[in-house]
Design an enzyme around this catalytic site. Structure first.
Site, PDB file in Angstrom:
ATOM      1  N   ASN A 213       0.850  -1.198   0.000  1.00 14.61           N
ATOM      2  CA  ASN A 213       0.000   0.000   0.000  1.00 14.61           C
ATOM      3  C   ASN A 213       0.880   1.241   0.000  1.00 14.61           C
ATOM      4  O   ASN A 213       2.108   1.144  -0.005  1.00 14.61           O
ATOM      5  CB  ASN A 213      -0.964  -0.024   1.190  1.00 14.61           C
ATOM      6  CG  ASN A 213      -0.207  -0.107   2.499  1.00 14.61           C
ATOM      7  OD1 ASN A 213       0.558   0.778   2.848  1.00 14.61           O
ATOM      8  ND2 ASN A 213      -0.383  -1.211   3.222  1.00 14.61           N
ATOM      9  N   ASP A 282      -4.302  -6.288   5.032  1.00 15.59           N
ATOM     10  CA  ASP A 282      -5.337  -7.123   5.644  1.00 15.59           C
ATOM     11  C   ASP A 282      -5.384  -8.514   5.005  1.00 15.59           C
ATOM     12  O   ASP A 282      -5.882  -9.457   5.610  1.00 15.59           O
ATOM     13  CB  ASP A 282      -6.708  -6.447   5.496  1.00 15.59           C
ATOM     14  CG  ASP A 282      -6.835  -5.239   6.412  1.00 15.59           C
ATOM     15  OD1 ASP A 282      -6.323  -5.305   7.546  1.00 15.59           O
ATOM     16  OD2 ASP A 282      -7.416  -4.216   5.996  1.00 15.59           O
ATOM     17  N   LYS A 292       9.557 -17.220 -10.090  1.00 20.60           N
ATOM     18  CA  LYS A 292       8.839 -16.085 -10.674  1.00 20.60           C
ATOM     19  C   LYS A 292       7.653 -16.584 -11.514  1.00 20.60           C
ATOM     20  O   LYS A 292       7.812 -17.499 -12.324  1.00 20.60           O
ATOM     21  CB  LYS A 292       9.814 -15.276 -11.541  1.00 20.60           C
ATOM     22  CG  LYS A 292       9.229 -13.981 -12.005  1.00 20.60           C
ATOM     23  CD  LYS A 292      10.221 -13.190 -12.838  1.00 20.60           C
ATOM     24  CE  LYS A 292       9.457 -12.125 -13.586  1.00 20.60           C
ATOM     25  NZ  LYS A 292       9.977 -11.872 -14.916  1.00 20.60           N
ATOM     26  N   PHE A 326      -4.547   3.105  14.800  1.00 17.22           N
ATOM     27  CA  PHE A 326      -4.842   4.089  13.762  1.00 17.22           C
ATOM     28  C   PHE A 326      -5.987   3.569  12.910  1.00 17.22           C
ATOM     29  O   PHE A 326      -6.130   2.363  12.740  1.00 17.22           O
ATOM     30  CB  PHE A 326      -3.615   4.314  12.864  1.00 17.22           C
ATOM     31  CG  PHE A 326      -2.633   5.298  13.442  1.00 17.22           C
ATOM     32  CD1 PHE A 326      -1.903   4.981  14.580  1.00 17.22           C
ATOM     33  CD2 PHE A 326      -2.440   6.541  12.850  1.00 17.22           C
ATOM     34  CE1 PHE A 326      -0.994   5.883  15.112  1.00 17.22           C
ATOM     35  CE2 PHE A 326      -1.534   7.448  13.374  1.00 17.22           C
ATOM     36  CZ  PHE A 326      -0.819   7.116  14.504  1.00 17.22           C
ATOM     37  N   LYS A 340     -13.663   0.512  15.753  1.00 16.94           N
ATOM     38  CA  LYS A 340     -12.357  -0.178  15.864  1.00 16.94           C
ATOM     39  C   LYS A 340     -11.771  -0.039  17.256  1.00 16.94           C
ATOM     40  O   LYS A 340     -11.163  -0.981  17.787  1.00 16.94           O
ATOM     41  CB  LYS A 340     -11.359   0.386  14.842  1.00 16.94           C
ATOM     42  CG  LYS A 340     -11.517  -0.211  13.465  1.00 16.94           C
ATOM     43  CD  LYS A 340     -10.624   0.437  12.422  1.00 16.94           C
ATOM     44  CE  LYS A 340     -11.246   0.172  11.052  1.00 16.94           C
ATOM     45  NZ  LYS A 340     -10.643   0.965   9.986  1.00 16.94           N
ATOM     46  N   LYS A 344     -11.099  -3.492  19.113  1.00 14.91           N
ATOM     47  CA  LYS A 344      -9.703  -3.890  19.307  1.00 14.91           C
ATOM     48  C   LYS A 344      -9.196  -3.599  20.722  1.00 14.91           C
ATOM     49  O   LYS A 344      -8.014  -3.761  21.003  1.00 14.91           O
ATOM     50  CB  LYS A 344      -8.817  -3.219  18.250  1.00 14.91           C
ATOM     51  CG  LYS A 344      -9.205  -3.604  16.797  1.00 14.91           C
ATOM     52  CD  LYS A 344      -8.132  -3.266  15.786  1.00 14.91           C
ATOM     53  CE  LYS A 344      -8.593  -3.633  14.378  1.00 14.91           C
ATOM     54  NZ  LYS A 344      -7.514  -3.613  13.388  1.00 14.91           N
TER      55      LYS A 344
END
Ligand code: CTP
Length: 405
Positions: A213, A282, A292, A326, A340, A344
């Site tokens: 990301n 995730d 490869k 976060f 969250k 959590k």
């Protein structure tokens, strides 16, 4: 919120003593001026043999003092006034002779006199021949200074100007500047052992490809830097980034979510605070190919499976720890983040609207809302990531005070 501390607007004494690293003090001065500090340089006579006072005068825009007895020139400040006005004093390089004098309260020149008169924090940066540094006299003098609360920035190992190899090179200038910021900051995180995660994770598809990301790691690195600045001992566990770890922080690099989970769990026992700023993938490919992958069909599908949710696992083993997560969101910021926080088992969640201009991935600034237990909401303006980290550390300090009663 406690006021953010950097060198902007700070009044600094730069002491330069007579070692070959004196030329590096000019660059140190430039870095501090660039950050907005007002710097007055005081040189020993020996230092002027290596670099001229004019260099420091030109870079700081302030007159340089070298002598106790010469009449004051225009714009110069008398040494007691300078001692009173300074907020931090940095001596770089500090010779063995200077360290010995400071340790014993000898005040026989402008620099030692000024430092004996000042009440501001002092940062001493030794640089010398390795044998002089290791000499029991120098070590004993440094011990005395540390006991007295002087910040000593250890020299580095390497090739020395005298031809020897070993410990004695002036510390990196970034480390010296960061120590000055530490000396100016409240030390309200002393005793806390903070584990911070940062950056993206790489989930391998084959030996050359991965899924990741846009996280740059900057936010987590800022949290590590500021927690350390305020006295914590910090372990930074980071996915792949291009960033240099903050000085004085224990730095571990990992690639995948699985590796990050293992590293966090390994350090969880000792941690009193965990801040999970990493953008953990995730999902990861169910299987990473050993060779490869060759292109064949027009359309290629891959199967992904869930990665371990590190923060939930830490939340389940929370104990007395303070946990900060976060939430990077593009919509329903507050309600998603609060969900969250509860799910959590966190103390704080940093809700980050990544669609806000100037905020989020890769930027130096961020726009966040801090959500705490019991419905607390702190909406912060767009600010630098170091300032956001400062606000987060404020909340950690607050939670610790509440927990202690
Ligand atoms: N996190 C984690 N392990 C994961 C995924 C996320 O520890 N496998 C942590 C992140 O470091 C962050 C927090 O969980 O502190 C929120 O991450 P995010 O991906 O936004 O939340 P999710 O719970 O995964 O929810 P969703 O993806 O549905 O928004």
């Amino acid at each position: 919120m406690t006021p953010f501390v950097d060198l902007k607007g700070k009044r600094v004494i730069l002491g330069v003593t007579g070692g070959i690293a004196a030329y590096k003090a000019a660059e140190l001065l430039r870095l501090m001026v660039k950050e907005g500090a007002q710097v007055w340089t005081v040189m020993t006579k020996a230092a002027t043999e290596f670099v001229t006072p004019l260099t420091f005068q030109a870079l700081s825009g302030n007159p340089v003092r070298t002598d106790m007895f010469s009449p004051l020139q225009e714009g110069q400040i008398e040494h007691i006034a300078l001692a009173d006005l300074a907020q931090v004093a940095i001596v770089a390089p500090a010779t063995a002779n200077f360290i010995a004098k400071l340790a014993h309260g000898i005040a026989d020149d402008m620099l030692t006199t000024t430092l004996l008169a000042t009440k501001c924090p002092i940062v001493v940066c030794p640089a010398m021949n390795v044998n002089m540094y290791n000499h029991p006299a120098t070590q004993a003098n440094l011990h005395v200074l540390k006991e007295r609360g002087v910040w000593v920035v250890e020299p580095e190992e390497g090739e020395l100007a005298c031809g020897w190899e070993g410990k004695g090179r002036l510390a990196e200038l970034d480390t010296i500047v960061e120590t000055a910021r530490c000396a100016l900051s409240p030390q309200d995180m002393v005793g806390e052992r903070v584990v911070v995660t940062a950056g993206p994770t790489w989930e391998a598809l084959d030996p050359v490809r991965f899924i990741s990301n846009r996280s740059s790691g900057k936010m987590g690195f800022s949290v590590a830097r500021i927690a350390k600045r305020r006295g914590a001992s910090v372990t930074l566990i980071s996915g792949p980034t291009a960033l240099k770890p903050p000085p004085g922080v224990k730095f571990l690099t990992v690639e995948s979510a699985r590796q990050m989970r293992d590293a966090v769990m390994e350090h969880l026992e000792e941690a009193t605070v965990v801040v999970k700023a990493a953008a953990v993938a995730d999902y990861c490919p169910l299987e990473a190919k050993r060779e490869k992958i060759k292109k064949e069909s027009e359309i290629w599908s891959i199967s992904l499976g869930r990665t371990p949710d590190i923060l939930s696992e830490v939340g389940a083993r929370k104990g007395e720890r303070i946990l900060v997560g976060f939430a990077a969101e593009t919509h329903e910021l507050i309600s998603n983040a609060r969900e969250k926080l509860e799910r959590k088992n966190l103390d704080w969640i940093v809700a980050n609207d990544v669609t806000y201009p100037g905020a989020g991935f890769g930027r130096d600034t961020n726009k966040v809302t801090l959500l705490g237990r019991g419905g607390v909401v702190v909406d912060l303006p767009l600010m630098s990531k170091d300032e956001v980290a400062w606000a987060i550390v404020d909340k950690i300090v607050e939670s610790r005070r509440c927990a202690r009663g």
